[in-house]
Design an enzyme around this catalytic site. Structure first.
Site, short mmCIF file in Angstrom:
data_model
loop_
_atom_site.label_atom_id
_atom_site.label_comp_id
_atom_site.label_asym_id
_atom_site.label_seq_id
_atom_site.Cartn_x
_atom_site.Cartn_y
_atom_site.Cartn_z
N GLY A 59 27.07 26.88 -2.57
CA GLY A 59 26.42 27.65 -1.52
C GLY A 59 25.23 26.91 -0.96
N CYS A 86 28.26 23.59 -8.55
CA CYS A 86 27.08 23.29 -7.75
C CYS A 86 26.08 24.46 -7.81
CB CYS A 86 27.49 22.96 -6.31
SG CYS A 86 26.20 22.17 -5.34
N TYR A 87 25.98 25.27 -6.75
CA TYR A 87 25.09 26.44 -6.78
C TYR A 87 25.44 27.35 -7.95
CZ TYR A 87 22.57 30.56 -4.99
OH TYR A 87 21.71 31.63 -4.84
N HIS A 173 31.58 18.62 -7.08
CA HIS A 173 32.63 19.48 -6.52
C HIS A 173 34.01 18.99 -6.93
CE1 HIS A 173 30.16 22.00 -3.79
NE2 HIS A 173 29.35 20.95 -3.84
N GLU A 175 36.75 20.48 -6.54
CA GLU A 175 37.79 21.00 -5.64
C GLU A 175 38.12 20.05 -4.49
OE1 GLU A 175 33.93 22.79 -3.92
OE2 GLU A 175 34.72 22.05 -5.83
N SER A 227 55.48 35.95 17.44
CA SER A 227 55.11 34.92 18.41
C SER A 227 56.09 33.77 18.44
CB SER A 227 53.72 34.37 18.08
OG SER A 227 53.75 33.61 16.88
N GLY A 228 56.90 33.65 17.38
CA GLY A 228 57.80 32.52 17.27
C GLY A 228 57.24 31.41 16.39
N GLY A 229 55.96 31.51 16.04
CA GLY A 229 55.36 30.55 15.14
C GLY A 229 55.78 30.80 13.70
N VAL A 230 55.36 29.91 12.79
CA VAL A 230 55.78 30.01 11.39
C VAL A 230 55.32 31.32 10.76
CG1 VAL A 230 55.64 28.94 9.11
CG2 VAL A 230 55.81 27.49 11.15
N ASP A 231 54.07 31.66 10.96
CA ASP A 231 53.50 32.82 10.27
C ASP A 231 54.18 34.13 10.65
OD1 ASP A 231 51.76 30.90 9.33
OD2 ASP A 231 50.19 31.38 10.77
N LYS A 389 48.62 28.18 4.23
CA LYS A 389 49.72 27.79 5.12
C LYS A 389 50.90 27.18 4.36
CE LYS A 389 51.11 27.44 9.40
NZ LYS A 389 51.01 28.53 10.39
#
Length: 533
Positions: A59, A86-87, A173, A175, A227-231, A389
């Site tokens: 943070g 970290c924080y 970090h 990650e 919408s036609g998108g992946v999601d 995603k």
């Protein structure tokens, strides 16, 4: 919103880090389900989830400052292993009797970390690691409450373990990809310290999603914003699997679609998948709404609000039509349309609303979550809300979607409207649509698309002098945005071959009348975002 039930769960408490979602992503990669909650989530909410472990994010604040985010000390007394990053390390050290002070100079970048205790958190790692630091404070005193696990030249307490409770902390970090073997450190915490078995799989997650949707929806109808998108495509197929004909997909041509996209979507979902599809041509309505609007946030809000209004109109038409057709069978009772399904993803929520009210900075409003009116008339179903995603693509594969569909590059909800910097007009949309089609064709023809996250054109609100034939021109400029990424949270600009760049530029300036200059965007995320608006 449906909440997933899992056998193993790890909670990330967000203290304002832009990379809280990256921590969660690394946990998921270890096949352990993870959720992000604000740092001040009630302890009852945390206990209810029965976490196997808790991670405290980084943070921007200083733990010793007045008003800085603090941790309920009772969380450390639950007996659940806690990892502070970290924080999070500094906060745990302070609460357990240590001291945190300002460093003489902010430490940012790579540092060499010497591991002095490799029993659990650092098991199986070499004696020295290259780690990523980003902090202006450090722990200066620990007393007898901790064992030192690692140190660097500027951080004598780079990693700690509490002696009387299962608290661990690292100043760096793990990650981020810049930390050597950072994912291994997180896996050690999950498996060796927390005792997680890593049983979370997309197949079981999908089965639970389907069961929960059936239980939630019953015999009611659901409208899906396709919408036609992946999601949105994954949401549509997931709902179709769960409730079959009780799903009605509404596909809106908002005028911000790619070249020939409207025709392709209708053909795929109505003819191939046999999904109930309501096609709405609202292109003129959306263009009127954006007349004179240049601010990107206003664009997103207006488009989001228009989508809800269009859906509301569609529901009224569909309900009236169903009532008139089915009155004899149902004694006049129309089928209830109570739910609106959206393809909201985890990063959408994080970037839009500061992670459930946490202190993370808002980056931008997302179409799925930013334009909803306060008195929404539908109950929301967002089955992808806790997924990243690449996890959505994994779900698409489980649903049997062809790779050509689920490997499509991401496309923003507001479409080309946020790839035109400044005011959106019909002429500018036509220019961008044709330029973008050239970018797509040339990259896919060169076989580069499988290694890229996104590749598209952006129309800039500037004109420049050029010469075409024997004539002077003063026309628009197009920027190429081509990036590599794993999950869209961080990205780097792609180093395309010069011959591909040459073909793209030549074709755009030759074929798209109104554009005489093409430039390349060579910025990464961060500091830039992938989209220009």
């Amino acid at each position: 919103m449906l909440r997933m039930k899992v056998q193993e769960c790890v909670i990330v408490l967000d203290f304002g880090a832009q990379y809280s979602q990256l921590i969660a992503r690394r946990v998921r990669e270890a096949r352990v389900y993870c959720e992000i909650l604000p740092y001040n989530a009630p302890i009852e909410v945390i206990v209810e989830r029965k976490p196997k472990g808790i991670i405290l994010s980084g943070g921007p604040a200083s733990v010793y400052r007045k008003g800085a985010p603090r941790l309920d000390r009772r969380i450390l007394e639950l007996g659940v292993p806690v990892l502070g990053i970290c924080y999070g390390l500094q906060l745990g050290a302070l609460l357990l009797g240590g001291k945190v002070v300002r460093t003489p100079g902010r430490e940012y970048g790579r540092a060499t970390c010497e591991l002095v205790d490799k029993k659990d958190l650092f098991a199986g790692l070499p004696d020295r690691l290259s780690v990523w630091m980003s902090h202006g404070d450090h722990v200066s005193r620990i007393g007898r409450s901790f064992d030192v696990l690692a140190r660097t030249e500027n951080a004598p307490y780079a990693a700690l373990r509490a002696r009387h409770m299962p608290f661990y902390g690292v100043q760096f970090h793990p990650e981020v990809v810049h930390t050597q073997l950072g994912a291994k450190i997180i896996r050690n915490f999950l498996h060796r310290v927390c005792g997680c078995r890593g049983t979370w799989k997309m197949r079981s997650y999908l089965a639970q999603c389907i069961a929960d949707i059936r239980n939630e929806v019953g015999d009611k109808k659901v409208i899906c914003a396709l919408s036609g998108g992946v999601d949105s495509s994954v949401v549509a197929l997931l709902l179709h699997e769960a409730i079959d004909d009780n799903l009605v997909c509404v596909f809106v041509d908002n005028s911000f679609l790619r070249l020939h996209e409207a025709e392709q979507v209708v053909k795929t979902y109505r003819d191939h998948y046999r999904i109930n599809l309501e096609f709405v041509d609202a292109s003129k309505r959306f263009l009127r709404g954006l007349h004179g609007v240049k601010d990107p946030e206003r664009k997103r809000k207006i488009i989001g609000a228009e989508f809800i209004a269009v859906f509301t109109d569609a529901v009224k038409r569909l309900t009236r039509g169903a009532a008139s057709r089915g009155g004899a069978r149902t004694s006049g009772k129309a089928p209830a349309i109570e739910y609106l399904a959206q393809g909201t993803l985890y990063p959408d929520v994080i970037e839009s609303r500061s992670v459930w009210g946490g202190p993370t900075s808002v980056i931008k409003t997302h179409h799925n979550v930013g334009g909803l009116p306060a008195k929404l008339k539908f109950k929301l179903i967002e089955p992808l809300k806790y997924l990243f995603k690449d996890e959505v693509r994994a779900m698409a594969k489980e649903l049997g979607m062809p790779a050509s569909m689920y490997k499509r590059q991401p496309f923003p909800g507001p479409g080309l409207a946020v790839r035109i910097v400044g005011e959106v007009t019909a002429r500018r949309l036509d220019l961008l649509r044709r330029a973008d089609a050239v970018v797509t064709e040339e990259i896919e023809k060169a076989g580069l698309n499988q290694d890229l996250w996104q590749y598209f054109a952006v129309l800039l609100p500037i004109s420049s002098v050029g010469v075409m034939g024997d004539e002077r021109t003063y026309e628009y400029c197009v920027a190429l945005r081509v990036v590599e990424s794993v999950d869209g949270m961080t990205a780097d600009w792609a180093r395309l071959p010069y011959d591909v760049l040459h073909r793209i530029s030549s074709r755009i300036t030759s074929e798209v009348r109104g554009v005489n200059r093409v430039v390349l965007d060579v910025s990464s995320k961060p500091p830039a975002t992938i989209e220009w608006e």
